[in-house]
Design a protein around this motif. Structure first.
Motif, PDB file in Angstrom:
ATOM      1  N   ASP A   1       0.837  -1.202   0.000  1.00 48.77           N
ATOM      2  CA  ASP A   1       0.000   0.000   0.000  1.00 48.77           C
ATOM      3  C   ASP A   1       0.875   1.257   0.000  1.00 48.77           C
ATOM      4  O   ASP A   1       0.660   2.189  -0.783  1.00 48.77           O
ATOM      5  CB  ASP A   1      -0.908   0.024   1.234  1.00 48.77           C
ATOM      6  CG  ASP A   1      -1.703  -1.264   1.390  1.00 48.77           C
ATOM      7  OD1 ASP A   1      -1.776  -2.022   0.410  1.00 48.77           O
ATOM      8  OD2 ASP A   1      -2.239  -1.502   2.479  1.00 48.77           O
TER       9      ASP A   1
ATOM     10  N   LEU B   1      -5.582   2.634  -4.176  1.00 51.75           N
ATOM     11  CA  LEU B   1      -5.430   3.593  -3.082  1.00 51.75           C
ATOM     12  C   LEU B   1      -6.792   4.025  -2.544  1.00 51.75           C
ATOM     13  O   LEU B   1      -6.963   4.199  -1.326  1.00 51.75           O
ATOM     14  CB  LEU B   1      -4.648   4.820  -3.556  1.00 51.75           C
ATOM     15  CG  LEU B   1      -3.157   4.613  -3.855  1.00 51.75           C
ATOM     16  CD1 LEU B   1      -2.530   5.920  -4.308  1.00 51.75           C
ATOM     17  CD2 LEU B   1      -2.426   4.068  -2.643  1.00 51.75           C
TER      18      LEU B   1
ATOM     19  N   ILE C   1      -8.028   1.192  -0.425  1.00 54.42           N
ATOM     20  CA  ILE C   1      -7.264   1.127   0.825  1.00 54.42           C
ATOM     21  C   ILE C   1      -7.705   2.235   1.776  1.00 54.42           C
ATOM     22  O   ILE C   1      -7.852   2.032   2.986  1.00 54.42           O
ATOM     23  CB  ILE C   1      -5.751   1.231   0.532  1.00 54.42           C
ATOM     24  CG1 ILE C   1      -5.270  -0.016  -0.222  1.00 54.42           C
ATOM     25  CG2 ILE C   1      -4.960   1.391   1.835  1.00 54.42           C
ATOM     26  CD1 ILE C   1      -3.913   0.160  -0.878  1.00 54.42           C
TER      27      ILE C   1
END
Length: 254
Positions: A28, A197, A200
């Protein structure tokens, strides 16, 4: 320094498991760093990646030195709407909101760029070096906190945590330039990475509000999406080759 745990099979299994988990959690962070540094002038990108990953290592090792404080971050500080929030929850929510904002902003830029911008001209500097490092530092803090809390939950041997963190950050350092180059050379991957992203960020927010989302589901979805994008890339490459062959055929007959 105590190394007696080396002879303990359980500790070695914990080390191997933690190393894998720390590497996966680092993905990540690495995606964010790769996308962000690609917006810098070319001669600054590699330096920014090294600094960003170096800061991640410093933060994680520093947090390991304050494990007693880290543990208290999971203790409730207030209750709202029936849910007890801790400092960890607030940090995850803040980091998640930042990721969602950043990913949404970049997606908007790619979908609806200004007339003077080339969507895929990543060689053009659109961010200052200081701004990039500041944003990397903010997300490093969030990801580092999540990483260390995960480590504390798996083992109480500090040396195992240190080794796992160092190995994970070393892998990030080795993979940073190849990943950033791959994203730079394959513009369609940028949107996929921004989607990661965004997902996440939403996951961090959900975690902050007490809704646990198994990491396995998230990374399985990311792997499946990456596989489909890989097949699309192979399909486009095959079509280009076929077009080149067809273009050369008339010339040979002539």
């Amino acid at each position: 320094m105590d190394f007696s745990w080396i002879s303990d099979p359980t500790a070695l299994v914990a080390l191997a498991t933690l190393v894998v988990m720390e590497v996966v959690l680092g993905i990540d962070n690495l995606i964010f760093i790769s996308i962000l540094t690609n917006k810098l002038p070319e001669h600054q990108r590699s330096k920014a990646r090294r600094i960003g990953i170096g800061l991640a290592l410093i933060l994680r090792l520093g947090l390991l030195g304050t494990i007693a404080i880290i543990v208290t971050l999971t203790e409730p500080i207030f209750t709202l709407f029936g849910h007890a929030f801790s400092w960890r929850d607030l940090i995850l929510i803040g980091g998640g909101l930042f990721l969602v904002w950043k990913a949404t902003k970049e997606i908007h830029h790619n979908v609806d760029p200004s007339p003077s911008d080339d969507v895929f001209d990543t060689a053009k500097a659109t961010m200052t070096f200081g701004a990039a490092i500041t944003q990397i530092l903010l997300l490093d803090l969030v990801f580092s906190l999540d990483s260390i809390i995960t480590a504390v939950g798996m083992t109480d041997v500090v040396m195992i945590m240190v080794i796992a963190v160092v190995v994970a950050v070393t892998v990030m350092l080795l993979a940073a330039n190849p990943l950033a180059t791959f994203i730079h050379n394959n513009p369609t991957v940028v949107m996929l990475a921004l989607g990661f992203l965004l997902m996440i960020g939403m996951t961090l927010i959900a975690e902050g509000f007490g809704a646990h989302v198994p990491k396995g589901y998230i990374y399985a979805a990311m792997a499946f999406s990456a596989l489909i994008e890989g097949l699309n890339m192979l399909s486009r490459r095959a079509k280009r080759r076929k077009a080149e062959v067809n273009a050369k055929a008339p010339a040979r007959r002539a």
